[in-house]
Design a protein around this motif. Structure first.
Motif, PDB file in Angstrom:
ATOM      1  N   UNK A 461       0.796  -1.269   0.051  1.00 47.78           N
ATOM      2  CA  UNK A 461       0.139   0.082   0.491  1.00 47.78           C
ATOM      3  C   UNK A 461       1.585   1.188   0.353  1.00 47.78           C
ATOM      4  N   UNK A 462       1.384   1.483   0.724  1.00 44.62           N
ATOM      5  CA  UNK A 462       3.115   2.429   0.914  1.00 44.62           C
ATOM      6  C   UNK A 462       3.459   2.660  -0.687  1.00 44.62           C
ATOM      7  N   UNK A 463       3.828   1.555  -0.961  1.00 45.70           N
ATOM      8  CA  UNK A 463       4.597   1.776  -2.171  1.00 45.70           C
ATOM      9  C   UNK A 463       3.724   2.170  -3.374  1.00 45.70           C
ATOM     10  N   UNK A 464       2.229   2.082  -3.395  1.00 40.19           N
ATOM     11  CA  UNK A 464       1.033   1.956  -4.908  1.00 40.19           C
ATOM     12  C   UNK A 464       1.449   3.983  -4.271  1.00 40.19           C
ATOM     13  N   UNK A 465       1.098   4.040  -2.498  1.00 42.53           N
ATOM     14  CA  UNK A 465       0.139   5.314  -2.453  1.00 42.53           C
ATOM     15  C   UNK A 465       1.335   6.578  -2.397  1.00 42.53           C
ATOM     16  N   UNK A 466       1.974   6.325  -1.678  1.00 39.71           N
ATOM     17  CA  UNK A 466       3.093   7.131  -1.315  1.00 39.71           C
ATOM     18  C   UNK A 466       4.526   6.807  -1.124  1.00 39.71           C
ATOM     19  N   UNK A 467       5.046   6.284  -1.858  1.00 39.57           N
ATOM     20  CA  UNK A 467       6.552   5.552  -2.362  1.00 39.57           C
ATOM     21  C   UNK A 467       6.855   6.509  -2.060  1.00 39.57           C
ATOM     22  N   UNK A 468       8.242   5.769  -1.313  1.00 40.22           N
ATOM     23  CA  UNK A 468       9.407   6.896  -1.294  1.00 40.22           C
ATOM     24  C   UNK A 468      10.427   6.159  -2.703  1.00 40.22           C
ATOM     25  N   UNK A 469      12.114   7.321  -2.959  1.00 40.37           N
ATOM     26  CA  UNK A 469      13.045   7.624  -3.473  1.00 40.37           C
ATOM     27  C   UNK A 469      13.193   5.248  -3.783  1.00 40.37           C
ATOM     28  N   UNK A 470      13.699   4.992  -2.578  1.00 40.03           N
ATOM     29  CA  UNK A 470      13.828   3.981  -2.631  1.00 40.03           C
ATOM     30  C   UNK A 470      12.933   2.464  -2.839  1.00 40.03           C
ATOM     31  N   UNK A 471      12.040   2.417  -3.119  1.00 38.72           N
ATOM     32  CA  UNK A 471      10.644   1.826  -2.873  1.00 38.72           C
ATOM     33  C   UNK A 471      10.238   2.162  -4.304  1.00 38.72           C
ATOM     34  N   UNK A 472      10.599   3.416  -5.179  1.00 35.78           N
ATOM     35  CA  UNK A 472      10.830   3.292  -6.946  1.00 35.78           C
ATOM     36  C   UNK A 472      11.535   2.064  -7.342  1.00 35.78           C
ATOM     37  N   UNK A 473      12.204   2.204  -7.032  1.00 32.66           N
ATOM     38  CA  UNK A 473      13.733   1.933  -7.294  1.00 32.66           C
ATOM     39  C   UNK A 473      13.498   0.189  -7.339  1.00 32.66           C
ATOM     40  N   UNK A 474      12.561   0.168  -6.408  1.00 35.20           N
ATOM     41  CA  UNK A 474      12.770  -1.487  -6.490  1.00 35.20           C
ATOM     42  C   UNK A 474      13.938  -2.568  -6.047  1.00 35.20           C
ATOM     43  N   UNK A 475      14.699  -2.094  -5.598  1.00 33.57           N
ATOM     44  CA  UNK A 475      15.728  -2.646  -5.495  1.00 33.57           C
ATOM     45  C   UNK A 475      15.569  -4.019  -4.678  1.00 33.57           C
ATOM     46  N   UNK A 476      16.346  -5.406  -5.577  1.00 29.04           N
ATOM     47  CA  UNK A 476      15.825  -6.666  -4.541  1.00 29.04           C
ATOM     48  C   UNK A 476      17.037  -7.250  -4.331  1.00 29.04           C
ATOM     49  N   UNK A 477      16.817  -7.232  -1.690  1.00 33.62           N
ATOM     50  CA  UNK A 477      17.722  -6.751  -1.570  1.00 33.62           C
ATOM     51  C   UNK A 477      17.590  -8.942  -1.076  1.00 33.62           C
ATOM     52  N   UNK A 478      19.186  -8.774  -1.004  1.00 37.40           N
ATOM     53  CA  UNK A 478      19.614 -10.461   0.022  1.00 37.40           C
ATOM     54  C   UNK A 478      19.915 -10.331   0.887  1.00 37.40           C
ATOM     55  N   UNK A 479      19.905 -10.440   2.527  1.00 39.70           N
ATOM     56  CA  UNK A 479      21.034 -10.319   3.624  1.00 39.70           C
ATOM     57  C   UNK A 479      21.506 -11.274   3.529  1.00 39.70           C
ATOM     58  N   UNK A 480      22.716 -11.953   3.774  1.00 35.75           N
ATOM     59  CA  UNK A 480      23.532 -12.822   4.424  1.00 35.75           C
ATOM     60  C   UNK A 480      24.081 -12.669   5.686  1.00 35.75           C
ATOM     61  N   UNK A 481      23.717 -13.168   6.428  1.00 37.31           N
ATOM     62  CA  UNK A 481      24.461 -13.711   8.227  1.00 37.31           C
ATOM     63  C   UNK A 481      26.219 -14.278   7.889  1.00 37.31           C
ATOM     64  N   UNK A 482      26.969 -13.221   8.160  1.00 36.10           N
ATOM     65  CA  UNK A 482      28.246 -13.521   8.465  1.00 36.10           C
ATOM     66  C   UNK A 482      28.938 -13.016   9.300  1.00 36.10           C
ATOM     67  N   UNK A 483      27.870 -13.026  11.290  1.00 33.70           N
ATOM     68  CA  UNK A 483      28.304 -12.982  12.081  1.00 33.70           C
ATOM     69  C   UNK A 483      28.337 -14.910  12.779  1.00 33.70           C
ATOM     70  N   UNK A 484      28.350 -15.292  12.503  1.00 30.71           N
ATOM     71  CA  UNK A 484      28.228 -16.341  13.177  1.00 30.71           C
ATOM     72  C   UNK A 484      27.398 -16.990  14.232  1.00 30.71           C
ATOM     73  N   UNK A 485      26.176 -15.920  14.590  1.00 29.70           N
ATOM     74  CA  UNK A 485      25.097 -15.489  15.375  1.00 29.70           C
ATOM     75  C   UNK A 485      24.169 -16.001  14.883  1.00 29.70           C
ATOM     76  N   UNK A 486      23.270 -17.290  15.290  1.00 25.35           N
ATOM     77  CA  UNK A 486      21.743 -17.877  14.673  1.00 25.35           C
ATOM     78  C   UNK A 486      20.939 -16.110  14.274  1.00 25.35           C
ATOM     79  N   UNK A 487      20.225 -16.374  13.424  1.00 25.25           N
ATOM     80  CA  UNK A 487      18.847 -14.780  14.164  1.00 25.25           C
ATOM     81  C   UNK A 487      19.023 -13.500  13.177  1.00 25.25           C
ATOM     82  N   UNK A 488      20.020 -14.214  12.869  1.00 21.45           N
ATOM     83  CA  UNK A 488      20.907 -12.173  12.313  1.00 21.45           C
ATOM     84  C   UNK A 488      19.852 -11.933  11.515  1.00 21.45           C
ATOM     85  N   UNK A 489      20.094 -13.037  10.071  1.00 21.53           N
ATOM     86  CA  UNK A 489      19.588 -11.912   8.884  1.00 21.53           C
ATOM     87  C   UNK A 489      17.887 -12.115   8.593  1.00 21.53           C
TER      88      UNK A 489
END
Length: 567
Positions: A461-489
């Protein structure tokens, strides 16, 4: 003929006598003494009667000359001509005399102002014109006064504030993005079964500067958390129960009808805000009578009927509607109500989407009403007052009188064709944010992401109604846990999602434990706003040289989390 006795100054003369004294005939006859007469209220002494043989002394005998003088005076009085009595003027003459006096005063005033005096005919003509104007004006003023009272009476039931607020122009409340969000929900009229259950729930979002408008409908069966201590004694249930829960709890706590109504509106608004992530500024509660009365006051509306599943017709067993797919139908109030409630619950054709189809049709009805109201004859007073009566009798809001001028301006500029509907389920565009489920034996609607999980809905809804500049770019993100601590990602995914960033995958970094966070840009610089935001979030630079362990991910940006700031 005998002449009647005449009274002069209280004196009553004696009648004529045949006897006379002296040398007259009958002089020897004794004189009869008349009855004493009261003069001027005084009682005379009774004169003693003389003996029969009594002889009046010569010197005391009274001549009858005095009687003759009196008789002569009376005859003279009788013979005097009567003075003519002037007749009283009739009513017509009295009015003329009064008018002449008034004209005289008017001309004196005109002379002082060096104006030419009026003739009597001119005066009469002007007076006639004034009277005609008054005859027309007085009933008109009474009529306008009644209509003004009618208008204010209806407005006072719809909006808050005093009448002086109508002369003040105040901008509507808005969020940080300049949008005004209005929750609109409908119920049955008071006294009807289910009067505290919301039948349709919708949020209208309007930008006062950009003039754009969006609508989002929420399913009545959406399973949500609520507070319902008195009525249902539950902590969760369908969204359409939220209004009644708040209202009944307030009533049971001793609040009056108005306060209970506001409490019910606040409860359903709080839930809608939680689901959509939109700040709700205003609430509009209408019962279904307002729909029928407004549509009828407008003389009907034109609606294009669509079967969203491609069927040849739209037919609903419960409401008895039957239309061809694609035809434009002129609907009266009752037909518009039936069309807006049809969902195929008892069977039908072309309503396979159930509540979702009904929500789309309700939005069609609203658009048609707005468009007809704008194009209808503005001079048709009956239409305008019919709409005002319908609103006053069937709507309750938290708008204030001081905001009415702004609302009127918005309605003048409002283009119903530019209202954008945001469906939460849209097979055509592969949007499936909601699904059906069964909880405690009840058929309900829940977010696809899981019960009470509204994150994806908020972002959409936010993207359709009041998109931010970041939302308009629609970047696809991947998060990888390199800390060795479970659940961080996973924790980081929740954090970035709340910032309206699109995290498509989480996992462990194959290169082992890392000391610092690293951001890899795989977009070749096409997502600068998102990159800049991530740099500020993690306080690190961006790497554009991509190692093989990173390049294999189907993403625009890969974030590797290190041990820094992790415990």
């Amino acid at each position: 003929m005998k002449k009647p006795n005449i009274s002069v100054d209280g004196f009553i003369p004696a009648g004529r006598r045949p006897e006379r004294v002296g040398n007259k005939p009958g002089a020897d006859a004794p004189r009869r003494v008349g009855r004493p007469v009261a003069i001027d209220g005084m009682q005379p002494r009774r004169t003693p009667v003389a003996p029969q043989n009594f002889q009046q002394p010569q010197q005391l005998q009274r001549p009858f000359a005095e009687d003759n003088d009196i008789q002569a005076s009376l005859r003279e009085i009788d013979n005097q001509p009567q003075r003519p009595v002037r007749p009283e003027p009739d009513k017509k003459e009295q009015k003329r005399l009064k008018a002449e006096k008034k004209l005289e005063k008017i001309n004196k005033k005109r002379q002082k102002k060096n104006k030419k005096p009026l003739s009597f005919e001119q005066f009469k003509k002007r007076r006639l014109i004034k009277r005609i104007i008054l005859i027309i004006l007085i009933p008109l003023l009474i009529f306008l006064g009644f209509q003004a009272w009618r208008l204010y009476n209806n407005l006072s039931r719809v909006v808050g504030g005093d009448i002086l607020g109508l002369f003040t122009k105040t901008r509507l409340k808005q969020d940080d993005n300049g949008r005004t969000n209005v929750l609109i929900f409908g119920t049955s009229p008071d006294g009807w079964e289910g009067a505290d259950l919301a039948d349709s729930i919708m949020v209208l979002s309007y930008h006062q500067d950009n003039k754009d408008a969006y609508t989002v409908s929420l399913p009545r069966d959406l399973y949500v958390k609520h507070t319902c201590q008195s009525w249902l004694k539950t902590t969760a249930g369908k969204l359409n129960e939220s209004y009644g829960c708040g209202k009944q709890d307030a009533k049971d706590s001793g609040k009056d009808q108005a306060a209970s109504e506001q409490a019910g509106q606040a409860e359903i608004a709080k839930t809608a805000q939680e689901v959509l992530g939109m700040e709700i500024h205003y609430k509009v509660h209408a019962n279904w009578r307002v729909l029928t009365e407004v549509v009828n006051a407008l003389g009907g509306i034109d609606v294009k009927v669509e079967a969203y599943d491609g069927s040849s017709m739209v037919y609903d067993v419960a409401t008895k509607i039957r239309y061809r797919n694609g035809e434009t139908v002129h609907m009266n109030g009752e037909q518009a109500l039936a069309f807006s409630r049809a969902r195929g619950s008892a069977g039908g054709i072309g309503l396979s989407g159930g509540n979702f189809d009904r929500e789309r049709n309700q939005q069609k009805i609203i658009k048609a009403i707005v468009e007809k109201a704008k194009t209808s004859n503005k001079a048709d007073f009956n239409v305008m007052m019919g709409i005002i009566d319908a609103l006053g009798n069937n709507i309750n809001t938290n708008f204030e009188t001081k905001e009415m001028q702004t609302i009127i301006e918005i309605l003048k500029e409002f283009n119903a064709e530019k209202i954008v509907s945001i469906p939460l389920v849209d097979e055509k565009n592969k949007v499936q944010l909601l699904t059906t489920s069964n909880i405690a034996g009840a058929s309900v609607v829940v977010p696809t992401a899981g019960t009470y999980n509204y994150t994806a809905i908020k972002n959409y809804v936010k993207k359709r109604i009041s998109p931010t500049a970041e939302m308009n770019e629609e970047a696809r993100l991947v998060i990888l846990n390199g800390s060795g601590i479970a659940g961080v990602a996973a924790a980081e995914q929740t954090k970035l999602t709340k910032q309206e960033l699109n995290v498509v995958q989480v996992g462990n970094y194959p290169g082992g434990v890392q000391a610092k966070h690293t951001i890899y840009d795989l977009s070749n610089g096409t997502k600068p706003k998102t990159i800049e935001k991530l740099k500020q979030t993690y306080g690190t630079n961006v790497v554009t040289t991509i190692p093989p362990t990173i390049s294999k991910y189907n993403a625009d940006i890969v974030i590797v989390l290190g041990t820094e700031n992790q415990r």
